[in-house]
Scaffold this motif. Structure first.
Motif, PDB file in Angstrom:
ATOM      1  N   LEU B  93      59.067  11.090  -8.899  1.00 26.22           N
ATOM      2  CA  LEU B  93      60.065  10.983  -7.836  1.00 26.22           C
ATOM      3  C   LEU B  93      59.425  10.576  -6.509  1.00 26.22           C
ATOM      4  N   LEU B 115      67.289   9.423  -1.273  1.00 24.62           N
ATOM      5  CA  LEU B 115      67.098  10.195  -2.497  1.00 24.62           C
ATOM      6  C   LEU B 115      68.054   9.715  -3.584  1.00 24.62           C
ATOM      7  N   ARG B 119      67.188   8.097  -7.145  1.00 26.54           N
ATOM      8  CA  ARG B 119      67.692   8.713  -8.370  1.00 26.54           C
ATOM      9  C   ARG B 119      68.330   7.657  -9.279  1.00 26.54           C
ATOM     10  N   MET B 122      65.773   5.585 -10.964  1.00 29.81           N
ATOM     11  CA  MET B 122      65.127   6.283 -12.075  1.00 29.81           C
ATOM     12  C   MET B 122      66.052   6.367 -13.277  1.00 29.81           C
TER      13      MET B 122
END
Lengths: 343, 260
Positions: B93, B115, B119, B122
């Motif tokens: 992360l 963030l 996310r 990912m």
């Protein structure tokens, strides 16, 4: 999801700051002259509040003019060396880097030894000033040699630092061979790192450099993370790498120069504190820099307290204590790093 | 989208690239192929401004590259390098969030929005399940995905890939290239990929640039570029070229000297 946030950095910093204050308080209650702990602390707090002091005149002098300044100075130096070490490890991408790796310390040492040989008394302004000038001179020379076409190459800089350092070590040896017995003892204590050279004024000399240096480095904390994966990788993420390197190297060098000029070459702090903090809090500089500063400060205040009291009234050079405690503790951290990382 | 106008570059005395001109259109998947030392990696480094050509210029959406600052470039062009050094243990992360750096500027901390973007990146690259693990503990294929996710977090228009399939086994090669192809086809990302593997390049790329000693030998569709004459002349070894039995794209087979 676990990331570094401002809240996390502030919380941990406040906690560590509290630990530092407690260690400083313990430190001022200890020493070769016995002042009862509670009275020591009352003397300090009444002085802070501007009230009429507790204790007698001698006790107030010992607490307020000797032990407190020395603890604060040790705190600044510990913080400075730790942040400087963390920065050099990142910029040189070398885990073995420490604040002295670019030869700043040797420059400072030559300056200090010249001052000692010239008899510029150990606790005057003279010694730190000459030592600081020596350190600055070595920074200038190393940077002049380590830059090519306006760019800093870490490996060239490292080589320049090592070579300038070796040359200056030859000078140190030369001066040592010329020195008399009494000077020799002073020189050796300086080379091992020793706060007995310093006094309250030393704080005023070094704190602007250390605060400014740490501040400039903290502004770049996120970019220092990026450069850990290589300079090209940082460029790919939009970092002006040459500027980052220049400002960071100079800040870290200046911090080191200021620190060593007042207390000699205190080893181990700049190497083990950043690594220990990485093992506990991770490699992110946004937390690493403040945590290293505060833990480094606590560590050095504690070590200096031991150096003063262990064989009192004889004082050990603090460098002996940092190495004696730091080495085994670091090995312990290394052996248990898996356990620490999963915390 | 990207235009190179007769660019030449040298590190020292010898020219590494000479008089190279080409265009990459928006949404294209372009492969750069050629022998070792033909200038593939250097060309990519010029395309994201790490190096500047001594002659000629590169335009990005009609703006000269040398007039763009590093942060602007990083917002529009992401790079996935061959190998990235991992010195200290950042988590997946944390590594992906580094892709938000060009948008943060002087700010020290990422926002909720950053963030969220990380996310999603990912999720796309299917690395969300191990987002908290240190990157150094991952396999080669997973690591490549981490760096693709970092590139996606930059929200770029172009992704430059340098030898992306080197060191990957065939399963991870296909996984990785399918992911890149999806990004190209579904998100309209422009891809420029330098590769040693001509079979992969001809299978996945719309267009190929074949380099020889710093000059463009030929440029065009895989059928035009990957021919027996071109490859034998550039690489100086004998090859056999037929068609991929499924896709029909040119396929290279190596021949051993003297036959079997």
């Amino acid at each position: 999801m676990k990331i570094i946030t401002l809240k996390k950095v502030l919380t941990i910093s406040i906690l560590l700051g509290f630990v530092l204050i407690v260690i400083i308080l313990i430190s001022i209650t200890m020493g070769s002259v016995k002042v009862p702990p509670l009275r020591s602390i009352r003397i300090l707090f009444r002085a802070i509040l501007g009230l009429k002091g507790a204790g007698n005149e001698t006790e107030r002098t010992i607490i307020l003019s000797l032990r407190l300044p020395r603890a604060i100075l040790a705190g600044f130096v510990g913080a400075g060396l730790s942040v400087s070490g963390a920065t050099f490890q990142a910029l040189l991408r070398n885990p073995l880097a420490d604040p002295y790796i670019l030869g700043v310390s040797s420059g400072a040492a030559v300056g200090a030894i010249i001052a000692i040989l010239l008899g510029l008394g150990v606790s005057s302004f003279g010694l730190p000033l000459v030592s600081f000038l020596g350190a600055l001179l070595s920074i200038v020379v190393v940077f002049y040699c380590g830059r090519q076409e306006g760019r800093i190459h870490p490996h060239t800089l490292l080589l320049a630092g090592v070579i300038v350092g070796s040359f200056l070590s030859a000078l140190i040896m030369f001066f040592i061979s010329l020195s008399q017995k009494e000077e020799l003892r002073t020189i050796i204590f300086w080379l091992m790192g020793d706060f007995s050279f310093s006094n309250a004024r030393s704080i005023l000399i070094i704190f602007p450099y250390i605060l400014l240096g740490v501040f400039l480095l903290y502004l770049r904390a996120r970019h220092l993370n990026l450069i850990l994966s290589g300079e090209e990788s940082a460029v790919q993420l939009g970092v002006d790498v040459e500027r980052l390197k220049l400002v960071s190297y100079l800040s870290a060098s200046l911090i080191t120069a200021a620190s060593v000029s007042v207390c000699g070459l205190i080893g181990f702090v700049g190497l083990i504190i950043p690594h220990s903090v990485r093992l506990i809090f991770g490699p992110d500089h946004r937390l690493l820099i403040p945590a290293s500063a505060l833990i480094g400060a606590s560590f050095l205040v504690a070590c200096d307290t031991f150096a003063r009291t262990l064989l009192a009234p004889v004082e050990l050079p603090v460098g002996v204590v940092t190495a004696a405690f730091g080495g085994p503790f670091f090995i312990y951290l290394l052996r248990t790093r898996k356990a620490i990382r999963t915390l | 989208m990207i235009e190179a106008h007769s660019i030449s570059f040298r590190y020292h005395e010898a020219w590494v690239l000479q008089e190279v001109s080409f265009r990459v259109e928006k949404g294209e998947f372009v492969g750069v192929i050629g022998p070792n030392g033909s200038g593939k990696t250097t060309l990519l480094k010029l395309l994201y401004g790490l190096l500047a050509p001594q002659r000629g210029e590169i335009l990005f959406e009609l703006v000269p590259m040398k007039k763009m600052d590093r942060r602007d470039i990083a917002k529009r062009i992401a790079v996935v390098a061959q190998e990235t050094q991992l010195l200290f243990p950042f988590s997946v992360l944390e590594t992906v969030l580094m892709g938000r750096s060009p948008y943060l500027g002087r700010l020290l901390f990422e926002s909720e929005k950053d963030l969220e973007i990380a996310r999603k990146a990912m999720e796309w690259t299917k690395i969300l399940p191990f987002s908290e693990r240190p990157v150094e503990e991952l396999s080669g294929g997973e690591r490549k995905r981490v760096f693709i996710a970092r590139a996606l977090a930059q929200e770029p228009e172009v992704i430059l890939l340098d030898e992306p399939t080197a060191n990957l086994d065939i399963e991870h090669q296909i996984d990785f290239l399918d992911l890149i192809l999806t990004l190209n086809r579904e998100r309209g990302l422009t891809i420029v990929m330098a590769s040693h593997d001509m079979n992969i390049a001809s299978e996945f790329c719309d267009r190929l640039i074949l380099l020889q000693e710093g000059r463009i030998y030929q440029m065009g569709t895989p059928e035009e570029v990957v021919t027996k004459e071109n490859i034998e002349s550039v690489y100086g070894c004998e090859v056999w070229i037929d068609q991929h039995p499924v896709s029909g794209m040119p396929r290279i087979s190596l021949l051993r000297k003297g036959g079997r």
